[in-house]
Design an enzyme around this catalytic site. Sequence first.
Site, mmCIF file in Angstrom:
data_model
loop_
_atom_site.group_PDB
_atom_site.id
_atom_site.type_symbol
_atom_site.label_atom_id
_atom_site.label_comp_id
_atom_site.label_asym_id
_atom_site.label_seq_id
_atom_site.Cartn_x
_atom_site.Cartn_y
_atom_site.Cartn_z
ATOM 1 C CE LYS A 9 41.393 32.556 41.458
ATOM 2 N NZ LYS A 9 41.664 33.824 42.186
ATOM 3 C CE1 TYR A 49 42.270 31.352 46.968
ATOM 4 C CE2 TYR A 49 40.080 30.485 46.540
ATOM 5 C CZ TYR A 49 41.263 31.051 46.085
ATOM 6 O OH TYR A 49 41.436 31.313 44.740
ATOM 7 C CG PHE A 57 39.556 39.097 50.300
ATOM 8 C CD1 PHE A 57 39.821 37.789 49.941
ATOM 9 C CD2 PHE A 57 40.586 39.853 50.852
ATOM 10 C CE1 PHE A 57 41.086 37.236 50.109
ATOM 11 C CE2 PHE A 57 41.860 39.313 51.032
ATOM 12 C CZ PHE A 57 42.107 37.996 50.662
ATOM 13 C CG HIS A 115 44.916 29.238 42.765
ATOM 14 N ND1 HIS A 115 45.231 30.041 43.834
ATOM 15 C CD2 HIS A 115 45.597 28.070 42.942
ATOM 16 C CE1 HIS A 115 46.058 29.384 44.633
ATOM 17 N NE2 HIS A 115 46.296 28.180 44.118
HETATM 18 P P1 IDP Z 1 47.031 35.027 44.479
HETATM 19 O O1 IDP Z 1 45.805 34.385 43.886
HETATM 20 O O2 IDP Z 1 47.674 35.982 43.507
HETATM 21 O O3 IDP Z 1 47.998 34.022 45.073
HETATM 22 P P2 IDP Z 1 46.225 35.738 47.207
HETATM 23 O O4 IDP Z 1 46.732 36.940 47.954
HETATM 24 O O5 IDP Z 1 46.654 34.388 47.684
HETATM 25 O O6 IDP Z 1 46.554 35.969 45.670
HETATM 26 O O7 IDP Z 1 44.645 35.829 47.246
HETATM 27 C C1 IDP Z 1 43.847 34.746 46.830
HETATM 28 C C2 IDP Z 1 42.697 35.255 46.019
HETATM 29 O O8 IDP Z 1 41.846 36.011 46.865
HETATM 30 C C3 IDP Z 1 43.067 36.219 44.883
HETATM 31 O O9 IDP Z 1 43.485 35.561 43.720
HETATM 32 C C4 IDP Z 1 41.770 36.954 44.687
HETATM 33 O O10 IDP Z 1 40.866 36.165 43.918
HETATM 34 C C5 IDP Z 1 41.239 37.034 46.112
HETATM 35 N N1 IDP Z 1 41.602 38.305 46.737
HETATM 36 C C6 IDP Z 1 42.783 38.653 47.276
HETATM 37 N N2 IDP Z 1 42.769 39.898 47.759
HETATM 38 C C7 IDP Z 1 41.521 40.347 47.518
HETATM 39 C C8 IDP Z 1 40.853 41.584 47.786
HETATM 40 O O11 IDP Z 1 41.427 42.537 48.328
HETATM 41 N N3 IDP Z 1 39.552 41.670 47.379
HETATM 42 C C9 IDP Z 1 38.900 40.643 46.760
HETATM 43 N N4 IDP Z 1 39.494 39.467 46.494
HETATM 44 C C10 IDP Z 1 40.774 39.334 46.862
#
Ligand code: IDP
Length: 150
Positions: A9, A49, A57, A115
């Site tokens: 990222k 996403y 968020f 990611h």
């Molecule tokens: P992951 O990247 O570990 O698979 P996901 O739950 O799919 O996690 O979330 C995607 C991305 O969204 C995360 O990597 C992070 O960058 C962002 N994200 C997730 N939850 C939050 C939050 O509560 N606040 C800010 N960003 C978040």
Amino acid sequence: MERTFLAIKPDGVQRKLIGEIIARFEKKGYKLVAMKYIVPTRDLAAKHYEEHKGKGFYEGLLDFITSGPIVAMVWQGKGVIATARKMIGQTKPLESECGSIRGDYGIEVGRNIIHGSDSLDSAEREIGIWFKEEEIFDYESSLDVWVYEK
Ligand code: IDP
């Protein structure tokens, strides 16, 4: 052979972690079969996403992921989807094991560096969003016999 989509990222790029991250997956034995360095469009980021649309968020996440260049990659190898997730760590860096990428280099969830696809379905979907089939190179490596028993 199994494939996953990984992306360094904008924070990972800015923090000069590209080489370190790629080295970890190379040293593990996985094969880099596609890579591009791009500033994602908002459309592309929204497609990637889409499961988070409507969450608090979401807009901030799109602002962040489109704020600068990212390194989009396809990695290939046995068990690469689940193993890459272990190598990456938990979504929240402070809950990630030391030794994982997020555990070693991150603090905040909105700056978690990398990611990685979380399932076979999402890997196929995400690879299809970011790459055309002809941009993926499934080459033979002379090291394969030293990584795999057969
Ligand atoms: P992951 O990247 O570990 O698979 P996901 O739950 O799919 O996690 O979330 C995607 C991305 O969204 C995360 O990597 C992070 O960058 C962002 N994200 C997730 N939850 C939050 C939050 O509560 N606040 C800010 N960003 C978040």
